[in-house]
Design a protein around this motif. Structure first.
Motif, PDB file in Angstrom:
ATOM      1  N   LEU A   2       0.859  -1.180   0.000  1.00 37.48           N
ATOM      2  CA  LEU A   2       0.000   0.000   0.000  1.00 37.48           C
ATOM      3  C   LEU A   2       0.893   1.226   0.000  1.00 37.48           C
ATOM      4  O   LEU A   2       1.687   1.426   0.922  1.00 37.48           O
ATOM      5  CB  LEU A   2      -0.900  -0.019   1.246  1.00 37.48           C
ATOM      6  N   SER A   3       0.782   2.052  -1.034  1.00 36.72           N
ATOM      7  CA  SER A   3       1.665   3.220  -1.129  1.00 36.72           C
ATOM      8  C   SER A   3       0.962   4.523  -0.799  1.00 36.72           C
ATOM      9  O   SER A   3       1.615   5.494  -0.391  1.00 36.72           O
ATOM     10  CB  SER A   3       2.264   3.307  -2.534  1.00 36.72           C
ATOM     11  N   HIS A   4      -0.368   4.565  -0.962  1.00 42.64           N
ATOM     12  CA  HIS A   4      -1.068   5.817  -0.693  1.00 42.64           C
ATOM     13  C   HIS A   4      -2.520   5.528  -0.348  1.00 42.64           C
ATOM     14  O   HIS A   4      -3.143   4.637  -0.927  1.00 42.64           O
ATOM     15  CB  HIS A   4      -1.002   6.737  -1.926  1.00 42.64           C
ATOM     16  N   LEU A   5      -3.049   6.308   0.587  1.00 45.15           N
ATOM     17  CA  LEU A   5      -4.455   6.194   0.969  1.00 45.15           C
ATOM     18  C   LEU A   5      -5.041   7.595   1.027  1.00 45.15           C
ATOM     19  O   LEU A   5      -4.498   8.481   1.690  1.00 45.15           O
ATOM     20  CB  LEU A   5      -4.602   5.497   2.323  1.00 45.15           C
ATOM     21  N   SER A   6      -6.144   7.781   0.313  1.00 47.51           N
ATOM     22  CA  SER A   6      -6.818   9.077   0.278  1.00 47.51           C
ATOM     23  C   SER A   6      -8.258   8.888   0.726  1.00 47.51           C
ATOM     24  O   SER A   6      -8.967   8.016   0.211  1.00 47.51           O
ATOM     25  CB  SER A   6      -6.772   9.654  -1.140  1.00 47.51           C
ATOM     26  N   ILE A   7      -8.684   9.692   1.723  1.00 43.18           N
ATOM     27  CA  ILE A   7     -10.026   9.540   2.287  1.00 43.18           C
ATOM     28  C   ILE A   7     -10.720  10.899   2.250  1.00 43.18           C
ATOM     29  O   ILE A   7     -10.140  11.919   2.644  1.00 43.18           O
ATOM     30  CB  ILE A   7      -9.974   9.023   3.741  1.00 43.18           C
ATOM     31  N   ALA A  19       0.826   8.867   2.717  1.00 46.52           N
ATOM     32  CA  ALA A  19       1.700   7.970   1.950  1.00 46.52           C
ATOM     33  C   ALA A  19       2.289   6.942   2.901  1.00 46.52           C
ATOM     34  O   ALA A  19       2.653   7.266   4.041  1.00 46.52           O
ATOM     35  CB  ALA A  19       2.805   8.763   1.264  1.00 46.52           C
ATOM     36  N   PHE A  20       2.387   5.706   2.454  1.00 44.32           N
ATOM     37  CA  PHE A  20       2.948   4.639   3.266  1.00 44.32           C
ATOM     38  C   PHE A  20       4.227   4.126   2.624  1.00 44.32           C
ATOM     39  O   PHE A  20       4.406   4.192   1.409  1.00 44.32           O
ATOM     40  CB  PHE A  20       1.948   3.489   3.405  1.00 44.32           C
ATOM     41  N   ASP A 481      10.334  -7.113   7.614  1.00 48.89           N
ATOM     42  CA  ASP A 481      11.465  -7.340   6.711  1.00 48.89           C
ATOM     43  C   ASP A 481      11.009  -8.067   5.447  1.00 48.89           C
ATOM     44  O   ASP A 481      11.697  -8.011   4.416  1.00 48.89           O
ATOM     45  CB  ASP A 481      12.545  -8.183   7.408  1.00 48.89           C
ATOM     46  N   LYS A 482       9.878  -8.758   5.529  1.00 48.49           N
ATOM     47  CA  LYS A 482       9.381  -9.549   4.406  1.00 48.49           C
ATOM     48  C   LYS A 482       8.185  -8.896   3.720  1.00 48.49           C
ATOM     49  O   LYS A 482       8.048  -8.962   2.501  1.00 48.49           O
ATOM     50  CB  LYS A 482       8.972 -10.946   4.890  1.00 48.49           C
ATOM     51  N   VAL A 483       7.292  -8.307   4.524  1.00 50.25           N
ATOM     52  CA  VAL A 483       6.084  -7.684   3.984  1.00 50.25           C
ATOM     53  C   VAL A 483       5.876  -6.340   4.658  1.00 50.25           C
ATOM     54  O   VAL A 483       6.456  -6.049   5.701  1.00 50.25           O
ATOM     55  CB  VAL A 483       4.834  -8.578   4.219  1.00 50.25           C
ATOM     56  N   GLN A 484       5.026  -5.535   4.060  1.00 52.88           N
ATOM     57  CA  GLN A 484       4.681  -4.251   4.676  1.00 52.88           C
ATOM     58  C   GLN A 484       3.748  -4.509   5.853  1.00 52.88           C
ATOM     59  O   GLN A 484       2.778  -5.260   5.741  1.00 52.88           O
ATOM     60  CB  GLN A 484       3.985  -3.363   3.637  1.00 52.88           C
ATOM     61  N   VAL A 485       4.022  -3.890   7.005  1.00 52.55           N
ATOM     62  CA  VAL A 485       3.219  -4.095   8.207  1.00 52.55           C
ATOM     63  C   VAL A 485       2.718  -2.747   8.714  1.00 52.55           C
ATOM     64  O   VAL A 485       3.510  -1.809   8.901  1.00 52.55           O
ATOM     65  CB  VAL A 485       4.020  -4.800   9.316  1.00 52.55           C
ATOM     66  N   ARG A 497       9.553   0.485  17.977  1.00 53.94           N
ATOM     67  CA  ARG A 497      10.259  -0.347  16.990  1.00 53.94           C
ATOM     68  C   ARG A 497       9.880   0.007  15.555  1.00 53.94           C
ATOM     69  O   ARG A 497      10.395  -0.581  14.613  1.00 53.94           O
ATOM     70  CB  ARG A 497       9.962  -1.824  17.243  1.00 53.94           C
ATOM     71  N   ALA A 498       8.993   0.961  15.363  1.00 52.12           N
ATOM     72  CA  ALA A 498       8.492   1.269  14.026  1.00 52.12           C
ATOM     73  C   ALA A 498       9.532   1.998  13.187  1.00 52.12           C
ATOM     74  O   ALA A 498      10.371   2.747  13.688  1.00 52.12           O
ATOM     75  CB  ALA A 498       7.229   2.116  14.129  1.00 52.12           C
ATOM     76  N   ASP A 499       9.428   1.767  11.895  1.00 56.21           N
ATOM     77  CA  ASP A 499      10.222   2.550  10.927  1.00 56.21           C
ATOM     78  C   ASP A 499       9.542   3.889  10.660  1.00 56.21           C
ATOM     79  O   ASP A 499      10.208   4.880  10.346  1.00 56.21           O
ATOM     80  CB  ASP A 499      10.343   1.781   9.610  1.00 56.21           C
ATOM     81  N   HIS A 500       8.196   3.885  10.752  1.00 55.69           N
ATOM     82  CA  HIS A 500       7.416   5.090  10.483  1.00 55.69           C
ATOM     83  C   HIS A 500       6.316   5.183  11.533  1.00 55.69           C
ATOM     84  O   HIS A 500       5.669   4.185  11.855  1.00 55.69           O
ATOM     85  CB  HIS A 500       6.802   5.054   9.085  1.00 55.69           C
ATOM     86  N   HIS A 501       6.098   6.390  12.037  1.00 48.63           N
ATOM     87  CA  HIS A 501       5.137   6.581  13.127  1.00 48.63           C
ATOM     88  C   HIS A 501       4.137   7.653  12.710  1.00 48.63           C
ATOM     89  O   HIS A 501       4.508   8.799  12.420  1.00 48.63           O
ATOM     90  CB  HIS A 501       5.877   7.006  14.402  1.00 48.63           C
TER      91      HIS A 501
END
Length: 553
Positions: A2-7, A19-20, A481-485, A497-501
């Motif tokens: 998932l790269s982008h979500l617009s609501i 953006a994710f 490391d394997k999938v987007q979480v 522990r997140a890469d993005h918050h």
């Protein structure tokens, strides 16, 4: 992923674009800030049931757009191609929810159905939570997960192909057996009909030829008597020709004596003799042409009537009798040869059944071995998740009497939560908190096998703290490391522990409440984690603890 979500205009969300990225992204915020709304909106974009109540108050419609960056070989692209939709570049899913309850679906800007959206959504995102019925996947999918873990794709494909060929052979056998049985029931009728039509031997266009000949002979029969009488009068004993010819010769000899008197008579007699001669020739020709054999007429009529009687009997036109004869001959030949064909088809079906059984047994053995390995892999994750006394069981049962496209095995994930208790299906046996942790352990064991490219965990750390929350965070990080979480969390150990918050907040704007979302930097993250640690009043100790968590991770 998932790269982008617009609501737009969904419940409390008036306008939101986010953006994710790859890795682990956490979403935090106060209770009621709108985290669940965000997930509901994403679910709607993935094919969840529409609801007019999701549209923001005062708006005529709400809209959600989800953009996915997919690998060239992702299964979703095949789904797009099968539905004649553009399968190049990013995949864009858009759902428009009207306030009257109706909704519209667009895939890559082309109108589509909700069922197609749901099919695509299942291949793109998995959403898991404590009370989500999909949390540990339906038992029907457990076999597919086990096959993905064991790497059985080649064997599964062979079993499916063999099963298909076997079922086709069985269908052909059943069809031929039914035809032979039907032919056998009609055997006497067939043989009698074939014998009758064989004797009759109808020929193409025979009715037309016979009808024309009969009509011609009947017309000749009607005029033959008159023609014969005319011929007798002109050429028979009563013919005036001899007398007229004799008179003409006498007058011609005496013409010199009284030419003025005799010449007109001679000329008239000559014309008469010529005319009678022509009439005599025409009568003779007509007589020859009108000759017919009454026996031939009788035979033609009998043949024509026989053909028409047969046509009535078989309920077809006369010109179709040759085809009927040919078909009945073929049916009779099929009946005579049917037993041999039946034996051949039975042999082919039996061979494919045997082949299927062999492949299914080999696949079953591999599944048994993979089941033990999966059990051990999940069990290794349980102690850190405070499930050290629990047991994960892959319940595999094989029933050769109930074969299917995927073999003869049924697979169900069972658990025993405490020693001495009875094991049972995971969805029925484990509590909400246990379910979420079993799910996480299972997902870590499976890694990226049999998984959608994006996993969403909705507060699976609820009710746990300290070391368990940290263990959950570690495993979410390993999964990323394997999938987007994406994880909605209230645990500071997970957030650290997140890469993005991302911070979800609710505030009043223009007299109305609205949900907003912000991407946080290092400083903002420290403050948010401190809030999660301390509660309403953020202390310096909480900030220091938050700083330590971030530094450690």
């Amino acid at each position: 992923m998932l790269s982008h979500l617009s609501i737009r205009d969904i419940v409390l969300i008036e306008r939101l674009d986010v953006a994710f990225s790859r890795g682990l992204t956490v979403l935090t915020g106060e209770t009621g800030a709108g985290k669940s709304i965000l997930l509901d909106a994403l679910s709607l974009a993935l094919g969840a049931r529409g609801d007019a109540g999701l549209v923001r108050h005062g708006a005529s419609q709400g809209q959600i757009t989800a953009v996915f960056d997919l690998a060239p070989d992702h299964p979703a692209r095949s789904v797009l191609a099968d539905n004649a939709l553009d399968d190049q570049g990013d995949l864009i899913l858009r759902r428009v929810q009207n306030a009257d309850g109706k909704s519209r679906v667009f895939v890559n800007d082309q109108a589509a159905s909700v069922s197609l959206l749901r099919e695509l959504g299942a291949a793109l995102v998995e959403i898991h939570g404590q009370h989500d019925d999909r949390a540990l996947v339906s038992p029907e999918a457990h076999r597919a997960l086990l096959d993905a873990f064991g790497g059985h794709s080649t064997e599964v494909q062979s079993v499916r192909q063999t099963y298909r060929v076997w079922r086709e052979a069985e269908t052909a056998l059943a069809g031929h057996r039914a035809r032979v049985a039907a032919a056998a029931r009609e055997a006497d009728y067939l043989r009698a009909s074939v014998d009758e039509l064989g004797k009759l031997d109808p020929q193409p266009d025979e009715e037309t030829v016979l009808a024309e000949a009969r009509s011609r002979m009947m017309r000749a029969e009607k005029v033959a008597a008159d023609i014969f009488e005319a011929n007798e009068l002109l050429s028979g004993m009563a013919s005036p020709m001899p007398s007229l010819s004799s008179l003409l010769r006498r007058l011609e000899r005496k013409q010199g004596e009284a030419q003025e008197l005799i010449k007109p008579i001679v000329e008239a007699l000559e014309r008469t003799v010529h005319a009678l001669s022509d009439a005599q020739g025409a009568a003779e020709l007509a007589l020859r042409q009108s000759e017919y054999d009454p026996k031939l007429l009788e035979r033609s009529e009998e043949r024509l009537f026989a053909l028409r009687a047969a046509a009535r009997k078989f309920s077809v036109s006369v010109d179709r009798l040759p085809g009927i004869a040919q078909r009945m001959n073929q049916d009779l030949a099929d009946l005579d040869a049917g037993e041999e064909v039946l034996k051949t088809l039975e042999r082919e079906a039996a061979d494919m059944n045997l082949r299927f059984g062999e492949l299914a047994l080999k696949l079953s053995d591999k599944r048994c071995a993979a089941a033990r390995l999966l059990e051990r892999a999940v069990m290794l994750e349980l102690p850190a998740l405070k499930l050290e006394r629990a047991e994960f069981i892959v319940e595999l049962t094989s029933d050769p009497g109930s074969p299917g496209p995927d073999g003869v095995d049924a697979v169900d994930f069972w658990v025993r939560t405490n020693p001495g208790t009875k094991a049972g299906p995971m969805m029925k046996t484990a509590s909400g908190g246990e379910l979420s942790r079993f799910l996480l352990a299972l997902k870590v064991a499976l890694a990226d096998k049999g998984s959608a490219p994006t996993l969403v965990f909705d507060e699976i750390d609820t009710g746990v703290g300290g070391a368990v929350a940290d263990a959950i965070g570690q495993r979410l990080k390993r999964l990323s490391d394997k999938v987007q979480v994406l994880s909605v969390t209230h645990a500071p150990q997970v957030a650290a522990r997140a890469d993005h918050h991302l911070l979800i907040a609710k505030a009043e704007t223009g007299g109305r409440m609205a949900t907003s979302l912000a991407i946080m930097d290092r400083s903002a993250r420290q403050e948010e984690i401190a809030r999660m640690l301390a509660g309403a009043e953020i202390t310096s100790e909480a900030r220091a603890a938050a700083d330590r968590l971030l530094q450690e991770n």
